[in-house]
Design an enzyme around this catalytic site. Sequence first.
Site, mmCIF file in Angstrom:
data_model
loop_
_atom_site.group_PDB
_atom_site.id
_atom_site.type_symbol
_atom_site.label_atom_id
_atom_site.label_comp_id
_atom_site.label_asym_id
_atom_site.label_seq_id
_atom_site.Cartn_x
_atom_site.Cartn_y
_atom_site.Cartn_z
ATOM 1 N N PHE A 86 0.844 -1.193 0.000
ATOM 2 C CA PHE A 86 0.000 0.000 0.000
ATOM 3 C C PHE A 86 0.879 1.242 0.000
ATOM 4 O O PHE A 86 2.052 1.212 0.385
ATOM 5 C CB PHE A 86 -0.935 0.011 1.223
ATOM 6 C CG PHE A 86 -0.210 0.027 2.543
ATOM 7 C CD1 PHE A 86 0.065 1.219 3.192
ATOM 8 C CD2 PHE A 86 0.190 -1.158 3.139
ATOM 9 C CE1 PHE A 86 0.729 1.240 4.405
ATOM 10 C CE2 PHE A 86 0.854 -1.143 4.363
ATOM 11 C CZ PHE A 86 1.119 0.050 5.000
ATOM 12 N N CYS A 87 0.290 2.345 -0.475
ATOM 13 C CA CYS A 87 0.950 3.647 -0.463
ATOM 14 C C CYS A 87 -0.146 4.711 -0.384
ATOM 15 O O CYS A 87 -1.312 4.384 -0.210
ATOM 16 C CB CYS A 87 1.846 3.836 -1.677
ATOM 17 S SG CYS A 87 1.012 3.586 -3.263
ATOM 18 N N THR A 88 0.198 5.975 -0.512
ATOM 19 C CA THR A 88 -0.764 7.044 -0.257
ATOM 20 C C THR A 88 -1.976 6.988 -1.189
ATOM 21 O O THR A 88 -3.119 6.931 -0.746
ATOM 22 C CB THR A 88 -0.089 8.415 -0.374
ATOM 23 O OG1 THR A 88 1.036 8.450 0.494
ATOM 24 C CG2 THR A 88 -1.054 9.530 0.011
ATOM 25 N N ILE A 144 -4.081 4.428 0.545
ATOM 26 C CA ILE A 144 -4.541 4.711 1.903
ATOM 27 C C ILE A 144 -5.721 5.676 1.890
ATOM 28 O O ILE A 144 -6.669 5.524 2.659
ATOM 29 C CB ILE A 144 -3.382 5.293 2.734
ATOM 30 C CG1 ILE A 144 -2.230 4.307 2.813
ATOM 31 C CG2 ILE A 144 -3.859 5.667 4.136
ATOM 32 C CD1 ILE A 144 -0.912 4.951 3.210
#
Length: 250
Positions: free
Chosen positions: A179-181, A208
């Site tokens: 996952f990332c922003t 996210i």
Amino acid sequence: MPYKVAAFYQFASLPDFRDLRQPLRALCGDLALKGSVLLAHEGINGTLAGLPKAIDQFAATLREGKLFGGRLDRLELKFSSALAMPFGRLKIRMKKEIVTFGDAAADPTKQVGTYVAPEDWNDLIASPGTVLIDARNAFEVAIGTFEGAIDPAIASFGQFKQFAARHLDPARDRKIAMFCTGGIRCEKASSYLLSQGFAEVYHLKGGILNYLEHVAETKSRWRGACFVFDERVRLGHGLRERRVGQQSDE
């Protein structure tokens, strides 16, 4: 909230990206938008803010207008709000990559990991054998992350491949969830891991921010806040603003 913020990206073939810069700048200027947009041969990546009607018109033009000729029909687009204009000016820049990774093996236009909807994310990361990896830098991880996630302890995204070489093994780590922003870094990271022989690579669709918008706080496995690259600094569940020093309500 008076301002609407659009974070967007898509990996797409844009061989004419240099010619798109001025028309895109003119469009943003006409709509009084501020923020930053990156253009490259591999696609577009940006965050812009303005009045709600202006942002909606901009988004429709990207997807359906003549400027990109339908090439952004799969645009990943996330909206949030801001109490004040979070950007000081408009920047349209041309780059080699819309997110810097530095390895041609990472090509989301050819292969990418399996997208996982926010509503299905908790089940995936709780399933046995899942290796959960935060694809962001150490500063962002320190502000907030998912329970049990591995921190690669990198200063920049370009160091992710070194982390993978040292700490991940295709024979051992059979199922990886990342996952990332907003999702863009995971597109490249998942593409890279697939090129290195990893069998099952999953990533959180919309990142996210998508999770914080759609998953109830009572069911959330997220802890802390999410760093964003504008003057709002941090966002929590419901994409509510949190300034530096503001306590988490979790």
